[in-house]
Design an enzyme around this catalytic site. Sequence first.
Site, PDB file in Angstrom:
ATOM      1  N   ASP A   1      -4.169  -9.017 -20.451  1.00  0.00           N
ATOM      2  CA  ASP A   1      -3.943 -10.216 -21.267  1.00  0.00           C
ATOM      3  C   ASP A   1      -2.444 -10.486 -21.374  1.00  0.00           C
ATOM      4  OD1 ASP A   1      -3.786 -12.205 -23.159  1.00  0.00           O
ATOM      5  OD2 ASP A   1      -4.852 -11.112 -24.728  1.00  0.00           O
TER       6      ASP A   1
ATOM      7  N   HIS B   1       0.825  -1.204   0.000  1.00  0.00           N
ATOM      8  CA  HIS B   1       0.000   0.000   0.000  1.00  0.00           C
ATOM      9  C   HIS B   1       0.864   1.262   0.000  1.00  0.00           C
ATOM     10  CE1 HIS B   1      -4.233  -1.093   0.443  1.00  0.00           C
ATOM     11  NE2 HIS B   1      -3.876  -2.094   1.225  1.00  0.00           N
TER      12      HIS B   1
ATOM     13  N   ARG C   1     -22.789   7.697 -10.569  1.00  0.00           N
ATOM     14  CA  ARG C   1     -23.053   6.319 -10.132  1.00  0.00           C
ATOM     15  C   ARG C   1     -22.384   6.048  -8.792  1.00  0.00           C
ATOM     16  NH1 ARG C   1     -21.189   2.006 -14.176  1.00  0.00           N
ATOM     17  NH2 ARG C   1     -19.323   3.308 -14.223  1.00  0.00           N
TER      18      ARG C   1
END
Length: 455
Positions: free
Chosen positions: A393, A155, A259
């Site tokens: 990926d 962190h 949101r």
Amino acid sequence: MVVLKSCYTIKPAKPTPTSGIVISDCDQDKPITHAPIIYIYRPCSNFSYNSALESIKIALSKALVHFYPLAGRLKWVGDKGGQVELECSSVGVWLYEAKSNTKLADYGDFCPTPELRSLIPSVDYNAPLQEIPLLLVQITRFTCGGLSLGVGISHIMADGTCFFHFMSVWARIARGEPLDVDVLPYLDRTALLAREPPTSQYNHERFDPPPLLMGLVDKNEERNKRTTVAMLHLSKTQVEKLKNMANDSRAANIRPYSRYEVVTGHLWRCMCKAREHKSEQITRLYLTVNIRNRMKPPLPRAYFGNAILRVTATSQSGELMAQPFRYGPSKIREAIEMVTDDYVKSTINLVKGLPDLTPFRTYHIVESTQGAFYGNPNLEVTSWVGLPLKGVDFGWGKEIHVGPGSVNLDGKAFIMDGHNEDGSLVVALRLQVGHMDALREIFYKDIDDWRSSKM
């Protein structure tokens, strides 16, 4: 059951600088723990595990040339609990190879349970700080042919934005793609060192002791209660309903609530109900704010380090439950908009002057008795909404899931985009066992009830 087979020390592929990287005052008050993140993959039919393992080891070594601070170690400056500094020693990161006798289907929606946590390396925080790697990785094979990549990153070294930046670069190297200059990390952290005093005085409530549940004088009474975890899924339609609830009768000069603001406000309100708070109970919501574009001048886009501040919104529980729904989102927006360039400077000056940062560094550690207790009646919500965490990926296809590997604290939650990025959201959270069923019911019922009242 997960069995560790091998452990590799991965060092930078080339010699790297041995000095010059500071730990900023915006890093210093972050937890001494590692953030656990899990990626789940279902490789294509021509997948070769041995080739994949060798590929990510080589790519990790190359990525550490650019992100070389991660290959170093932290050490205390003076007394334990005070400031830390970085030694760019290139001693390396640890990569574990593991095998599980389970299938991906056994993990359901990949809720951050102890079983999922076993797919990420654990850390002994009783070890000397200078012996703890800043990055640990575990690749685990499942009986179904799937695999997971569990990552623990310090962190103090990185926030979510730069962690996902690192993952994208690592994957890009594994795929054999060239690195453009604009994707390389900006390692100079001096912009967030304490300097001149700010021009204004601020109330830094997040450094104050958290409110306790009414009637309690001992924080351990709540700390010791059993907790459990859940994944709450919100469809795009449900998210839009929450936005409508917040923006209904909104003043014309107030921009629409986002949101994140409405879902976080909804969660805060529902937790107060599920925990059966008295009306006058004080509850505090802890939020993290990205400060990259709030600084003057803004931080470089590829800034590598913590560029987040923890801020708070506080209310009486009765107010959250009795006021119109937009009250919660408005309190959240008020806390976020308080974060200006001057506010950031005020905060890091305050951190610089604290002799003991232990309370802010250890509260994430499971079963820790140090520091304050941030659970009931409070909560902490971290937003991963909009972060570039998906599409990592390594050459065997994109992940089918990415999310937190654990949620350690009562009242701690992560809000993430749904897997298909279709406007849906997922809330991963931990709550006391005695309150979880009520929260699940209230969380969805309040949305349905509002919809019915508008028909």
